[in-house]
Design a protein around this motif. Sequence first.
Motif, PDB file in Angstrom:
ATOM      1  N   LEU A 170      -2.465  32.776  47.581  1.00 22.61           N
ATOM      2  CA  LEU A 170      -3.613  33.273  46.483  1.00 22.61           C
ATOM      3  C   LEU A 170      -3.316  32.412  45.320  1.00 22.61           C
ATOM      4  N   ASP A 171      -2.192  32.033  44.735  1.00 19.86           N
ATOM      5  CA  ASP A 171      -2.051  31.321  43.869  1.00 19.86           C
ATOM      6  C   ASP A 171      -2.793  29.735  44.017  1.00 19.86           C
ATOM      7  N   LEU A 172      -2.699  29.049  45.212  1.00 18.70           N
ATOM      8  CA  LEU A 172      -3.255  28.173  45.412  1.00 18.70           C
ATOM      9  C   LEU A 172      -4.830  28.190  45.461  1.00 18.70           C
ATOM     10  N   ALA A 173      -5.096  29.328  46.314  1.00 22.98           N
ATOM     11  CA  ALA A 173      -6.916  29.433  46.204  1.00 22.98           C
ATOM     12  C   ALA A 173      -7.324  29.691  44.876  1.00 22.98           C
ATOM     13  N   ARG A 174      -6.563  30.207  44.034  1.00 22.17           N
ATOM     14  CA  ARG A 174      -7.111  30.529  42.398  1.00 22.17           C
ATOM     15  C   ARG A 174      -7.334  29.033  41.852  1.00 22.17           C
ATOM     16  N   VAL A 175      -6.261  28.411  41.939  1.00 23.51           N
ATOM     17  CA  VAL A 175      -6.308  26.749  41.496  1.00 23.51           C
ATOM     18  C   VAL A 175      -7.674  26.153  41.861  1.00 23.51           C
ATOM     19  N   ALA A 176      -7.915  26.357  43.271  1.00 27.66           N
ATOM     20  CA  ALA A 176      -9.200  25.854  43.796  1.00 27.66           C
ATOM     21  C   ALA A 176     -10.507  26.535  43.041  1.00 27.66           C
ATOM     22  N   GLN A 177     -10.370  27.761  42.911  1.00 33.26           N
ATOM     23  CA  GLN A 177     -11.402  28.314  42.145  1.00 33.26           C
ATOM     24  C   GLN A 177     -11.614  27.945  40.760  1.00 33.26           C
ATOM     25  N   GLY A 178     -10.415  27.596  40.381  1.00 30.74           N
ATOM     26  CA  GLY A 178     -10.709  26.775  38.843  1.00 30.74           C
ATOM     27  C   GLY A 178     -11.255  25.666  38.891  1.00 30.74           C
ATOM     28  N   VAL A 179     -11.077  24.834  39.822  1.00 31.08           N
ATOM     29  CA  VAL A 179     -11.677  23.488  39.739  1.00 31.08           C
ATOM     30  C   VAL A 179     -13.227  23.639  40.005  1.00 31.08           C
ATOM     31  N   GLY A 180     -13.697  24.384  40.780  1.00 26.46           N
ATOM     32  CA  GLY A 180     -15.052  24.866  40.875  1.00 26.46           C
ATOM     33  C   GLY A 180     -15.474  25.202  39.648  1.00 26.46           C
ATOM     34  N   ALA A 181     -14.768  26.302  38.868  1.00 29.12           N
ATOM     35  CA  ALA A 181     -15.345  26.967  37.889  1.00 29.12           C
ATOM     36  C   ALA A 181     -15.450  25.878  36.565  1.00 29.12           C
ATOM     37  N   ALA A 182     -14.403  24.731  36.675  1.00 33.76           N
ATOM     38  CA  ALA A 182     -14.676  23.761  35.685  1.00 33.76           C
ATOM     39  C   ALA A 182     -16.080  23.243  35.691  1.00 33.76           C
ATOM     40  N   LEU A 183     -16.298  22.739  36.739  1.00 34.09           N
ATOM     41  CA  LEU A 183     -17.745  22.245  36.901  1.00 34.09           C
ATOM     42  C   LEU A 183     -18.933  23.107  36.624  1.00 34.09           C
ATOM     43  N   LEU A 184     -18.616  24.390  36.895  1.00 31.27           N
ATOM     44  CA  LEU A 184     -19.753  25.452  36.771  1.00 31.27           C
ATOM     45  C   LEU A 184     -19.859  25.443  35.158  1.00 31.27           C
ATOM     46  N   PHE A 185     -18.660  25.973  34.467  1.00 26.11           N
ATOM     47  CA  PHE A 185     -18.761  25.879  32.987  1.00 26.11           C
ATOM     48  C   PHE A 185     -19.234  24.878  32.394  1.00 26.11           C
ATOM     49  N   ALA A 186     -18.808  23.561  32.680  1.00 23.09           N
ATOM     50  CA  ALA A 186     -19.213  22.322  31.989  1.00 23.09           C
ATOM     51  C   ALA A 186     -20.812  22.004  31.963  1.00 23.09           C
ATOM     52  N   SER A 187     -21.211  22.541  33.078  1.00 17.72           N
ATOM     53  CA  SER A 187     -22.626  22.283  33.096  1.00 17.72           C
ATOM     54  C   SER A 187     -23.560  23.321  32.658  1.00 17.72           C
ATOM     55  N   SER A 188     -23.004  24.488  32.691  1.00 18.22           N
ATOM     56  CA  SER A 188     -23.891  25.795  32.438  1.00 18.22           C
ATOM     57  C   SER A 188     -24.575  25.616  30.996  1.00 18.22           C
TER      58      SER A 188
END
Length: 475
Positions: A102-120
């Motif tokens: 779960l912790d590792l999958a949350r890190v992967a979520q954070g990578v996707g979130a970085a792209l989303l936040f930066a572009s929004s």
Amino acid sequence: MRTPFTTTQRATLAVVCVATAMLMLDIAVVNTALPAIAGEFHAQMTALTWVVDGYTLALASLVLSAGAAADRIGRRAAFLVGAALFTVASLLCALAPGIGALDLARVAQGVGAALLFASSLALLAGAFTAAGQRSRALAAYGATIGASFAIGPLLGGVLTEVFGWRAIFVVNVPVGVVMIIAATRIPESRSATPRHGDLWGQAAAIVGLTALTYGFFEAGDKGWSAGSALVAFGVAAVAGIAFCVIEELVDQPMLPPAMLARLPFAGAQAATFAISASLFAVFVYVTIHLQGVLGLSPIAAGLVYLPGTAAMVIAAAVTDRIVSRVPAWVLLSIALAAVAAGLALMAMATGGRGAVALIPGFLVACVGAGVFNPVVSGVVLAESHSDDVGLASGINDVFRQSGIALGVAALGAVLPAHSVLTGGSRADYVDGVRTAEWIACAIALIGALAVVVTMRRARAVPDDAGTDMVHADVN
């Protein structure tokens, strides 16, 4: 009379707000689900808080590079890649067989979130170039940030209690698919002079933030003099110094020192860090207190936050009407002072008359957050060059998410190592939460002082909204 939004503007605002809501909810909904996760995996407090910090650390560490990438490859393209990665990672979270997975999958979520936040935020700036329209869009954006974080515990409580904790991640999958389809209809935009990657700076940032967070967790578990904590803090210090040196030497730094040399822009980042490390970080431990100490169900714990949610949305709407007439530093300093006052009220009520006693303090703090979010977003855009708006929004997200990550870790260091969720002392936990709330109050006050010192000339509405962004309409 207000100029109405065009169809494209409404579509852009809707997609950005849905994405922002999903990203912020994935920090907040987890708070209410932590007791259920602890019960299934028999996880202690440090492993649980990594479920929160794995996400926020990945987001904070990578969002600067993501912002530069969005300026280079196109903000819509970066948004779509981030949305796809976030959706897949959400499915992996829902299927996690253990706390480590779960912790590792949350890190992967954070990578996707970085792209989303930066572009929004960059997408908003490209779609809303008129000052009046931009302020209204930012009010909606700011209200989405605050309301999502506040309503997250209730939504997480409902999903956890009715369907189980895995449902908080499952719901992201259909929302993510719809968001991807809708985003394909947004016009593309990119920087005319995009930055190259800063690999060494990126590496130093990842090492520094991770080591500092780990050091706080180790200090909470084993004591501040523990060898592992001291080594982690030492590594963080070396990485931090290396990062500063790298950013001064490289041709195109991921965090340009010249941008932080502008006091209004730097002050906005300090204020963002302060509200994140105080109010938003302490949510984790207050929510655990509501369930683990006061015995509330996940839904009941979420309902405690509901009045604050409404107050936050109303405050953001009112702020939209006055932001062009009241100096930004006045609004932001008052907002952070209100957050501090609310946290102080919560600290005085903790351990007293139960959950209801916490509501007034949370209400006051949420009014402050409702004022804060749209104003600081406006300052970030107004005090940066429009051609680098993706990078500027990325910088702001770094301070927002690193504030949450480091705040959760640092405040957790004053709580007992043996989690109240797995049989730890309730009295010790109450004392720890009260201390954490007072520390959070002090952080918010320091943020208010930083605003007064650095942001006296800050603008929340640009004098002449940027129009030099390169647009490529691919519809």
